[in-house]
Design an enzyme around this catalytic site. Structure first.
Site, mmCIF file in Angstrom:
data_model
loop_
_atom_site.group_PDB
_atom_site.id
_atom_site.type_symbol
_atom_site.label_atom_id
_atom_site.label_comp_id
_atom_site.label_asym_id
_atom_site.label_seq_id
_atom_site.Cartn_x
_atom_site.Cartn_y
_atom_site.Cartn_z
ATOM 1 N N HIS A 126 36.241 31.542 41.470
ATOM 2 C CA HIS A 126 36.193 32.754 40.645
ATOM 3 C C HIS A 126 36.613 32.446 39.207
ATOM 4 C CE1 HIS A 126 35.407 36.031 43.558
ATOM 5 N NE2 HIS A 126 35.826 35.130 44.417
ATOM 6 N N CYS B 143 30.964 33.052 43.846
ATOM 7 C CA CYS B 143 31.397 33.229 45.233
ATOM 8 C C CYS B 143 30.232 33.767 46.078
ATOM 9 C CB CYS B 143 32.627 34.120 45.286
ATOM 10 S SG CYS B 143 33.513 34.007 46.864
ATOM 11 N N GLU C 109 36.183 34.108 36.595
ATOM 12 C CA GLU C 109 36.663 35.300 35.870
ATOM 13 C C GLU C 109 38.161 35.490 36.025
ATOM 14 O OE1 GLU C 109 36.434 36.882 39.990
ATOM 15 O OE2 GLU C 109 35.261 35.454 38.810
#
Length: 246
Positions: A215, A115, A217
Protein backbone atom coordinates in the site's frame (compact mmCIF):
# COMPACT_ATOMS: atom_id res chain seq x y z
CA UNK A 1 -2.77 27.20 -17.28
CA UNK A 2 -2.72 24.30 -14.81
CA UNK A 3 -2.25 21.10 -16.80
CA UNK A 4 -1.96 18.64 -13.94
CA UNK A 5 -3.00 15.18 -15.13
CA UNK A 6 -6.32 13.76 -13.97
CA UNK A 7 -5.96 10.44 -12.13
CA UNK A 8 -9.06 8.33 -11.57
CA UNK A 9 -9.18 6.19 -8.43
CA UNK A 10 -11.67 3.35 -7.99
CA UNK A 11 -13.79 3.22 -4.85
CA UNK A 12 -15.99 0.80 -2.93
CA UNK A 13 -19.64 0.70 -1.88
CA UNK A 14 -20.15 0.13 1.84
CA UNK A 15 -22.65 0.81 4.59
CA UNK A 16 -21.31 3.68 6.68
CA UNK A 17 -22.37 5.98 9.53
CA UNK A 18 -21.60 9.70 9.94
CA UNK A 19 -23.13 12.77 11.54
CA UNK A 20 -26.83 12.10 12.21
CA UNK A 21 -26.91 9.06 9.95
CA UNK A 22 -26.60 5.67 11.59
CA UNK A 23 -26.36 3.79 8.31
CA UNK A 24 -26.22 4.83 4.68
CA UNK A 25 -24.89 3.20 1.54
CA UNK A 26 -21.77 5.21 0.75
CA UNK A 27 -18.98 5.45 -1.77
CA UNK A 28 -15.79 5.16 0.25
CA UNK A 29 -12.06 5.42 -0.27
CA UNK A 30 -9.30 5.97 2.29
CA UNK A 31 -8.28 9.62 2.08
CA UNK A 32 -4.62 8.73 1.64
CA UNK A 33 -5.21 7.63 -1.96
CA UNK A 34 -6.23 11.07 -3.26
CA UNK A 35 -3.70 12.67 -0.91
CA UNK A 36 -0.97 10.58 -2.54
CA UNK A 37 -2.09 11.63 -6.02
CA UNK A 38 -2.24 15.31 -5.06
CA UNK A 39 1.17 15.19 -3.39
CA UNK A 40 2.62 13.64 -6.55
CA UNK A 41 1.23 16.47 -8.70
CA UNK A 42 -2.00 15.00 -10.05
CA UNK A 43 -5.70 15.79 -9.72
CA UNK A 44 -7.61 12.94 -8.07
CA UNK A 45 -11.07 11.94 -9.33
CA UNK A 46 -13.04 9.23 -7.52
CA UNK A 47 -14.75 6.55 -9.60
CA UNK A 48 -17.72 4.89 -7.86
CA UNK A 49 -18.85 1.52 -9.23
CA UNK A 50 -20.97 1.99 -12.34
CA UNK A 51 -22.24 -0.09 -15.25
CA UNK A 52 -19.25 -1.70 -17.03
CA UNK A 53 -20.41 -0.43 -20.43
CA UNK A 54 -19.57 3.12 -19.31
CA UNK A 55 -15.98 2.31 -18.34
CA UNK A 56 -14.49 3.39 -21.67
CA UNK A 57 -16.25 6.75 -21.44
CA UNK A 58 -14.86 7.28 -17.95
CA UNK A 59 -11.33 6.29 -18.94
CA UNK A 60 -11.46 8.59 -21.96
CA UNK A 61 -11.68 11.55 -19.57
CA UNK A 62 -8.72 10.37 -17.46
CA UNK A 63 -4.98 10.55 -17.91
CA UNK A 64 -4.30 7.53 -15.67
CA UNK A 65 -6.08 4.99 -13.48
CA UNK A 66 -5.48 3.74 -9.94
CA UNK A 67 -7.35 0.60 -8.86
CA UNK A 68 -7.44 0.71 -5.07
CA UNK A 69 -7.33 -2.02 -2.44
CA UNK A 70 -10.38 -3.57 -0.82
CA UNK A 71 -12.47 -6.72 -0.86
CA UNK A 72 -11.35 -10.07 -2.29
CA UNK A 73 -11.89 -10.58 -6.01
CA UNK A 74 -14.64 -13.07 -6.84
CA UNK A 75 -12.88 -16.43 -7.50
CA UNK A 76 -15.42 -17.17 -10.24
CA UNK A 77 -13.60 -14.57 -12.35
CA UNK A 78 -10.58 -16.89 -12.51
CA UNK A 79 -12.48 -20.17 -12.54
CA UNK A 80 -12.04 -21.15 -8.88
CA UNK A 81 -14.33 -22.06 -6.02
CA UNK A 82 -14.18 -19.78 -2.95
CA UNK A 83 -11.90 -20.62 -0.04
CA UNK A 84 -13.71 -20.59 3.34
CA UNK A 85 -11.85 -17.38 4.23
CA UNK A 86 -12.45 -15.59 0.93
CA UNK A 87 -14.75 -12.60 1.33
CA UNK A 88 -15.84 -11.68 -2.19
CA UNK A 89 -18.89 -9.51 -1.65
CA UNK A 90 -18.45 -6.74 -4.22
CA UNK A 91 -19.72 -7.98 -7.61
CA UNK A 92 -20.49 -4.45 -8.82
CA UNK A 93 -16.97 -3.36 -8.05
CA UNK A 94 -15.43 -6.47 -9.63
CA UNK A 95 -17.25 -5.88 -12.91
CA UNK A 96 -16.64 -2.11 -12.96
CA UNK A 97 -12.94 -2.25 -12.13
CA UNK A 98 -12.28 -5.07 -14.60
CA UNK A 99 -13.95 -2.96 -17.29
CA UNK A 100 -11.92 0.10 -16.25
CA UNK A 101 -8.71 -1.88 -16.47
CA UNK A 102 -9.54 -3.26 -19.91
CA UNK A 103 -10.50 0.20 -21.15
CA UNK A 104 -7.32 1.78 -19.78
CA UNK A 105 -5.15 -0.95 -21.28
CA UNK A 106 -6.87 -0.59 -24.66
CA UNK A 107 -6.40 3.19 -24.58
CA UNK A 108 -2.77 3.03 -23.48
CA UNK A 109 -3.47 4.90 -20.24
CA UNK A 110 -1.09 4.42 -17.28
CA UNK A 111 -2.36 2.02 -14.62
CA UNK A 112 -1.40 1.45 -10.99
CA UNK A 113 -3.07 -1.42 -9.15
CA UNK A 114 -2.78 -1.45 -5.35
CA UNK A 115 -3.25 -4.72 -3.39
CA UNK A 116 -6.66 -5.91 -4.64
CA UNK A 117 -6.00 -3.74 -7.70
CA UNK A 118 -2.85 -5.74 -8.48
CA UNK A 119 -4.73 -9.00 -7.98
CA UNK A 120 -7.54 -7.93 -10.31
CA UNK A 121 -4.96 -6.77 -12.87
CA UNK A 122 -3.48 -10.28 -12.82
CA UNK A 123 -6.94 -11.81 -13.26
CA UNK A 124 -7.75 -9.49 -16.19
CA UNK A 125 -4.60 -10.82 -17.87
CA UNK A 126 -5.83 -14.39 -17.36
CA UNK A 127 -4.00 -15.19 -14.12
CA UNK A 128 -5.22 -16.76 -10.88
CA UNK A 129 -4.90 -16.00 -7.17
CA UNK A 130 -3.87 -17.75 -3.98
CA UNK A 131 -7.02 -17.27 -1.93
CA UNK A 132 -5.45 -17.58 1.52
CA UNK A 133 -1.74 -16.91 1.55
CA UNK A 134 -0.98 -18.39 5.02
CA UNK A 135 -1.96 -21.80 3.59
CA UNK A 136 1.00 -21.46 1.20
CA UNK A 137 3.69 -19.55 3.13
CA UNK A 138 2.87 -20.87 6.62
CA UNK A 139 2.64 -17.50 8.38
CA UNK A 140 0.51 -14.35 8.57
CA UNK A 141 3.28 -11.83 8.07
CA UNK A 142 1.50 -10.18 5.14
CA UNK A 143 -1.37 -9.06 7.38
CA UNK A 144 -0.92 -6.42 10.05
CA UNK A 145 -2.42 -6.27 13.54
CA UNK A 146 -6.13 -5.44 13.91
CA UNK A 147 -6.98 -2.07 12.35
CA UNK A 148 -3.38 -1.47 11.28
CA UNK A 149 -1.01 -2.20 8.44
CA UNK A 150 1.92 -4.53 8.85
CA UNK A 151 5.36 -3.96 7.37
CA UNK A 152 7.74 -6.37 5.69
CA UNK A 153 10.60 -6.19 3.19
CA UNK A 154 10.19 -6.67 -0.56
CA UNK A 155 12.86 -7.16 -3.19
CA UNK A 156 12.40 -5.32 -6.51
CA UNK A 157 13.55 -7.24 -9.58
CA UNK A 158 16.36 -5.41 -11.44
CA UNK A 159 15.78 -4.36 -15.05
CA UNK A 160 12.03 -3.98 -14.58
CA UNK A 161 9.95 -0.80 -14.53
CA UNK A 162 9.57 -1.15 -10.77
CA UNK A 163 13.25 -1.95 -10.30
CA UNK A 164 14.11 1.29 -12.07
CA UNK A 165 11.77 3.29 -9.84
CA UNK A 166 12.86 1.54 -6.63
CA UNK A 167 16.50 0.62 -7.30
CA UNK A 168 17.42 -0.48 -3.78
CA UNK A 169 17.92 -4.25 -3.28
CA UNK A 170 15.26 -4.32 -0.55
CA UNK A 171 12.75 -1.94 1.02
CA UNK A 172 10.19 -2.23 3.80
CA UNK A 173 6.59 -1.54 2.74
CA UNK A 174 3.15 -1.18 4.39
CA UNK A 175 1.13 -4.35 3.84
CA UNK A 176 -2.29 -5.88 4.55
CA UNK A 177 -3.41 -8.82 2.39
CA UNK A 178 -4.25 -12.50 2.69
CA UNK A 179 -4.37 -13.22 -1.04
CA UNK A 180 -1.70 -13.03 -3.73
CA UNK A 181 -0.81 -13.92 -7.31
CA UNK A 182 -0.78 -17.63 -8.06
CA UNK A 183 -0.53 -18.22 -11.82
CA UNK A 184 0.85 -15.11 -13.46
CA UNK A 185 -1.32 -13.48 -16.11
CA UNK A 186 -0.28 -13.88 -19.74
CA UNK A 187 2.37 -11.39 -20.78
CA UNK A 188 2.96 -10.04 -17.26
CA UNK A 189 6.34 -9.94 -15.51
CA UNK A 190 7.06 -10.32 -11.80
CA UNK A 191 8.69 -7.10 -10.61
CA UNK A 192 9.16 -7.77 -6.88
CA UNK A 193 9.09 -10.64 -4.40
CA UNK A 194 8.79 -11.00 -0.63
CA UNK A 195 11.38 -13.08 1.23
CA UNK A 196 8.95 -16.02 1.32
CA UNK A 197 8.57 -15.99 -2.47
CA UNK A 198 5.23 -14.16 -2.60
CA UNK A 199 4.83 -12.06 -5.75
CA UNK A 200 4.78 -8.46 -4.57
CA UNK A 201 4.64 -6.57 -7.88
CA UNK A 202 3.73 -7.27 -11.49
CA UNK A 203 3.98 -5.22 -14.66
CA UNK A 204 3.14 -5.34 -18.35
CA UNK A 205 5.88 -5.13 -20.99
CA UNK A 206 4.68 -1.90 -22.61
CA UNK A 207 3.67 1.47 -21.18
CA UNK A 208 3.11 2.14 -17.50
CA UNK A 209 1.09 -0.83 -16.24
CA UNK A 210 2.13 -1.72 -12.71
CA UNK A 211 0.58 -3.57 -9.79
CA UNK A 212 1.98 -3.65 -6.26
CA UNK A 213 0.76 -5.90 -3.48
CA UNK A 214 1.62 -3.37 -0.80
CA UNK A 215 0.00 0.00 0.00
CA UNK A 216 2.14 2.94 -1.21
CA UNK A 217 -0.59 5.40 -0.18
CA UNK A 218 0.20 4.51 3.44
CA UNK A 219 3.78 5.77 3.11
CA UNK A 220 3.58 9.51 2.32
CA UNK A 221 7.34 9.84 2.74
CA UNK A 222 7.93 7.76 -0.40
CA UNK A 223 6.03 9.08 -3.41
CA UNK A 224 8.20 7.51 -6.09
CA UNK A 225 5.50 5.23 -7.53
CA UNK A 226 2.85 7.95 -7.51
CA UNK A 227 5.25 10.48 -9.04
CA UNK A 228 6.13 8.02 -11.80
CA UNK A 229 2.43 7.45 -12.48
CA UNK A 230 1.85 11.21 -12.68
CA UNK A 231 4.79 11.64 -15.06
CA UNK A 232 3.39 8.93 -17.32
CA UNK A 233 -0.07 10.51 -17.11
CA UNK A 234 1.37 13.94 -17.95
CA UNK A 235 2.90 12.51 -21.11
CA UNK A 236 -0.48 11.02 -22.07
CA UNK A 237 -2.15 14.38 -21.43
CA UNK A 238 0.43 16.35 -23.43
CA UNK A 239 0.18 13.94 -26.36
CA UNK A 240 -3.62 14.23 -26.36
CA UNK A 241 -3.42 18.04 -26.32
CA UNK A 242 -0.94 18.08 -29.22
CA UNK A 243 -3.14 15.69 -31.20
CA UNK A 244 -6.26 17.78 -30.53
CA UNK A 245 -4.46 20.94 -31.63
CA UNK A 246 -3.68 19.31 -34.96
Amino acid sequence: MDNRPVIGISTQLLDAAWGRWDRQRAVLLPERYPAMVRAAGGVAVLLPPDAPQYAAQAVERLDALVVAGGEDVDPALYGARPHPLTVANAPERDAWEAALLRAALAAGKPVLGVCRGMQLLNVVFGGTLVQHLPDVVGHEGHVGPPNAYGRHPVRPVPDTLLGGLLPEPELVVPTFHHQAVDRLGEGLTVAAYAADGTVEAIEAPAGFVLGVQWHPEQDPADLRLAEALVRAASLVRETALITAAG
